[in-house]
Scaffold this active site. Structure first.
Site, PDB file in Angstrom:
ATOM      1  N   ASP A 141      41.236  37.850  38.117  1.00  0.00           N
ATOM      2  CA  ASP A 141      39.734  38.577  38.475  1.00  0.00           C
ATOM      3  C   ASP A 141      39.035  37.714  39.266  1.00  0.00           C
ATOM      4  O   ASP A 141      37.626  37.543  38.979  1.00  0.00           O
ATOM      5  CB  ASP A 141      39.018  39.164  37.037  1.00  0.00           C
ATOM      6  N   VAL A 142      39.533  36.851  40.171  1.00  0.00           N
ATOM      7  CA  VAL A 142      38.749  36.242  40.912  1.00  0.00           C
ATOM      8  C   VAL A 142      37.858  37.137  42.085  1.00  0.00           C
ATOM      9  O   VAL A 142      38.472  38.058  42.563  1.00  0.00           O
ATOM     10  CB  VAL A 142      39.731  35.278  42.172  1.00  0.00           C
TER      11      VAL A 142
END
Length: 276
Positions: A141-142
């Site tokens: 979830d960058v």
């Protein structure tokens, strides 16, 4: 900039030990609420991630894994987890307060960022991702809202709630549903394949383009027919070095085999091209 004053309180704070004086709500969702508070014992501000009461065993297991990872993983570009408390049926994680806000806020309030600043942040993001990938972990979830800044403008990666292993380890609970944030997910991530470091690299590529042009201009497609080549950064910003344009384009390659196998390899190329 006092970003706390920009937060609108949406709900009442939960019951917490008196040592934490809640100041404002930062975010709220189905998995947790996030608050800024003053730690009266430490004499400093902290972020409190308050998990909801645990009625679901699988959800509790995921929350415990996130906390366990926060306690075990140590890196200068990871948000620090100070301590964990259990309050009634809730778990509360006290974390480092990042007073510089997030990259998402920088983009919202300032638009495109100076090239030297983006290059510095890119190196710091690659450094912490290389650490995670070296631990056989994928963040998954960058995105700008999970890349936070301290008072010195140094970048730190936060939110380990979706971390997964890419060697089929057993201690991380998995889900068959695709996880991540649409718009930052690699094309193959949408089809629920085994977690891979290339997912994080794609998401970082989307984030870097957004920092450079002031908006998200690369969105993962749901199928190959919808996938389009992103426009050249140099067509949007004449001051963007060619090497940086090519590097970001490499992060955004449609096929994972055309990206670097992990952040360590990408960081080595990045530093060589930057001239470190």
């Amino acid at each position: 900039m006092d970003r706390v004053n920009r937060v609108h309180r949406e709900s009442e704070p939960p019951e917490l030990p008196r040592r934490w004086r809640v100041l404002a709500e930062l975010a709220a969702g189905g998995h947790a609420s996030v608050w800024i508070a003053e730690d009266l014992d430490l004499g400093e501000q902290v972020v409190l991630k308050v998990f909801p009461p645990f009625d679901d065993a699988a959800f509790r297991a995921r929350a415990l894994v996130e906390i366990s990872l926060g306690q075990r993983l140590k890196h200068e570009h990871l948000v620090r987890l100070h301590e964990v408390a259990e309050v009634g049926q809730r778990l509360v994680a006290a974390m480092e307060w990042m007073s510089g806000g997030s990259l998402a806020q920088r983009i919202t309030f300032e638009g495109e960022q100076p090239i030297p600043r983006v290059v510095r942040w890119a190196g710091q993001a690659l450094d912490v991702l290389a650490y995670l990938h070296g631990e056989n972990l994928v963040h998954r979830d960058v995105k700008p809202s999970n890349l936070l800044l301290d008072e010195h403008d140094h970048l730190k990666l936060g939110d380990l709630g979706l971390v997964g292993r890419f060697d089929r380890g057993r201690y991380l609970p998995e889900t068959r549903a695709a996880v991540g944030t649409v718009g930052y997910m690699a094309p193959e991530q949408l089809h629920d394949r085994e977690p891979a470091p290339s997912w994080d690299l794609y998401a970082l590529g989307v984030t870097l383009r957004q920092l450079l042009i002031g908006r998200r201009a690369a969105v993962a497609a749901t199928n190959a027919a919808e996938q389009q080549e992103p426009e050249s950064l140099r067509d949007r910003r004449s001051d963007c070095p060619q090497w940086l344009d090519q590097f970001v384009t490499g992060l955004l390659a449609e096929k994972p085999v055309d990206r670097w196998p992990s952040a360590r390899e990408a960081l080595d190329v990045f530093e060589a091209q930057r001239g470190d």
